[in-house]
Motif scaffolding. Structure first.
Motif, short mmCIF file in Angstrom:
data_model
loop_
_atom_site.label_atom_id
_atom_site.label_comp_id
_atom_site.label_asym_id
_atom_site.label_seq_id
_atom_site.Cartn_x
_atom_site.Cartn_y
_atom_site.Cartn_z
N VAL A 142 0.87 -1.18 0.00
CA VAL A 142 0.00 0.00 0.00
C VAL A 142 0.90 1.22 0.00
N ARG A 143 0.85 1.96 -1.09
CA ARG A 143 1.72 3.14 -1.22
C ARG A 143 1.08 4.16 -2.14
N GLY A 144 1.24 5.40 -1.83
CA GLY A 144 0.68 6.44 -2.68
C GLY A 144 0.95 7.81 -2.09
N ALA A 145 0.28 8.82 -2.62
CA ALA A 145 0.43 10.19 -2.13
C ALA A 145 -0.89 10.91 -2.28
N VAL A 146 -1.10 11.89 -1.42
CA VAL A 146 -2.34 12.66 -1.46
C VAL A 146 -2.04 14.08 -0.99
N SER A 199 4.30 7.72 -6.32
CA SER A 199 4.07 8.86 -5.45
C SER A 199 4.11 10.18 -6.22
N GLY A 200 4.27 10.08 -7.55
CA GLY A 200 4.26 11.27 -8.39
C GLY A 200 5.55 12.05 -8.38
N THR A 201 6.63 11.45 -7.88
CA THR A 201 7.90 12.17 -7.81
C THR A 201 8.85 11.82 -8.97
N TYR A 260 2.21 8.15 1.72
CA TYR A 260 1.92 7.12 2.72
C TYR A 260 2.43 5.79 2.18
N ARG A 261 2.94 4.99 3.09
CA ARG A 261 3.51 3.70 2.67
C ARG A 261 3.48 2.73 3.85
N VAL A 262 2.98 1.54 3.61
CA VAL A 262 2.93 0.54 4.67
C VAL A 262 4.34 0.06 4.97
N ASP A 263 4.68 -0.07 6.27
CA ASP A 263 6.03 -0.51 6.63
C ASP A 263 6.07 -2.02 6.86
N GLU A 277 -9.49 8.38 3.03
CA GLU A 277 -10.16 8.05 1.77
C GLU A 277 -9.16 7.53 0.75
N ALA A 278 -7.97 8.14 0.70
CA ALA A 278 -6.93 7.70 -0.23
C ALA A 278 -6.43 6.30 0.12
N ILE A 279 -6.24 6.04 1.41
CA ILE A 279 -5.73 4.73 1.84
C ILE A 279 -6.77 3.64 1.60
N VAL A 280 -8.03 3.95 1.86
CA VAL A 280 -9.10 2.97 1.60
C VAL A 280 -9.17 2.66 0.11
N LYS A 281 -9.04 3.69 -0.71
CA LYS A 281 -9.08 3.52 -2.17
C LYS A 281 -7.89 2.70 -2.67
N ALA A 282 -6.79 2.74 -1.93
CA ALA A 282 -5.56 2.02 -2.34
C ALA A 282 -5.54 0.57 -1.86
N LYS A 283 -6.66 0.08 -1.32
CA LYS A 283 -6.70 -1.30 -0.81
C LYS A 283 -6.34 -2.30 -1.91
#
Length: 229
Positions: A58-62, A142-144, A163-166, A194-200
């Protein structure tokens, strides 16, 4: 572990057997932030995934509506027109060969986020082993890693968080400062969740959000009712 008087006094304000609803929970967290400086408010979310498996990452950015309250220094690896674009957009540093050497030889980390255009990733890859463990390696998810460096910089300066799960299947993320107050913190937390739920991940089975704890920099954790998300 021994704690100071403020911490112990703050613990007395929390019902340890209770799962707080968002608003009441944030009010409680703010009441425990007793330091004189503007403490950061952070959420820790335990997810029902196994981060050892690639299909359960689970990884992304918001972009948080009210930012993080922190001034973020951005290093951008780009050249020619993209380097000029980055400078005009407010990049704090433009990276080149000398920057790579400075990081390698002087252990320089005067930046908080690193952005790179795809054509510069070969250069940035030389310091991947240095940037990676610090969470600074540019990443497309993450858009970088992008050709639109101006948007990347604008989003980061506006309050974009990664955000990133460790390894313990927990996501740690700041949602603002004590001075934000309940309303802004609630909006930021809701946007993040909302972003983390969407990234399930599709491979995740069972309960996805297992638990949530919110705390200030020096305060004890407050357990939230994760079923609200």
């Amino acid at each position: 572990m021994k704690h100071g008087k403020n911490y112990n006094a703050s613990k007395e304000l929390i019902d340890r057997s209770k799962l707080y609803d968002v608003r009441e929970g944030l009010e409680t967290v703010l009441s425990t932030a007793k330091c004189k400086f503007d403490e950061t408010i952070e959420v820790s979310i335990r997810l029902g995934v196994d981060s050892r498996h690639a299909d359960q990452q689970v990884r992304g950015a918001v972009v948080l509506p009210h930012g993080t309250g922190k001034t973020v220094r951005v290093l951008v690896f780009a050249k020619a027109d993209k380097a000029r674009e980055a400078q005009e957009a407010g990049a704090d540093f433009i990276g080149d060969e000398d920057t790579i050497k400075k990081i390698q030889q002087e252990n320089w980390f005067g930046f908080d986020v690193c952005v790179a255009t795809p054509d510069m990733m070969g250069l940035v890859g030389r310091i991947g082993r240095i940037l990676g463990p610090k969470g600074l390696m540019p990443n497309p998810k993450s858009g970088t890693v992008t050709m639109d460096v101006a948007k990347a910089i604008t989003d980061i300066k506006a309050g974009k968080v990664e955000y990133r799960v460790d390894k313990t299947n927990i996501v740690h993320c700041p949602i603002g400062k004590k001075s934000f107050g309940v309303d802004k913190l609630e909006e930021n937390l809701t946007t993040l969740m909302e972003a983390i739920v969407k990234a399930k991940p599709a491979a995740a089975k069972g309960t996805y959000i297992k638990s949530m704890v919110v705390s200030s920099t020096m305060g004890p954790g407050v357990k939230f009712n994760s079923l609200k998300f």
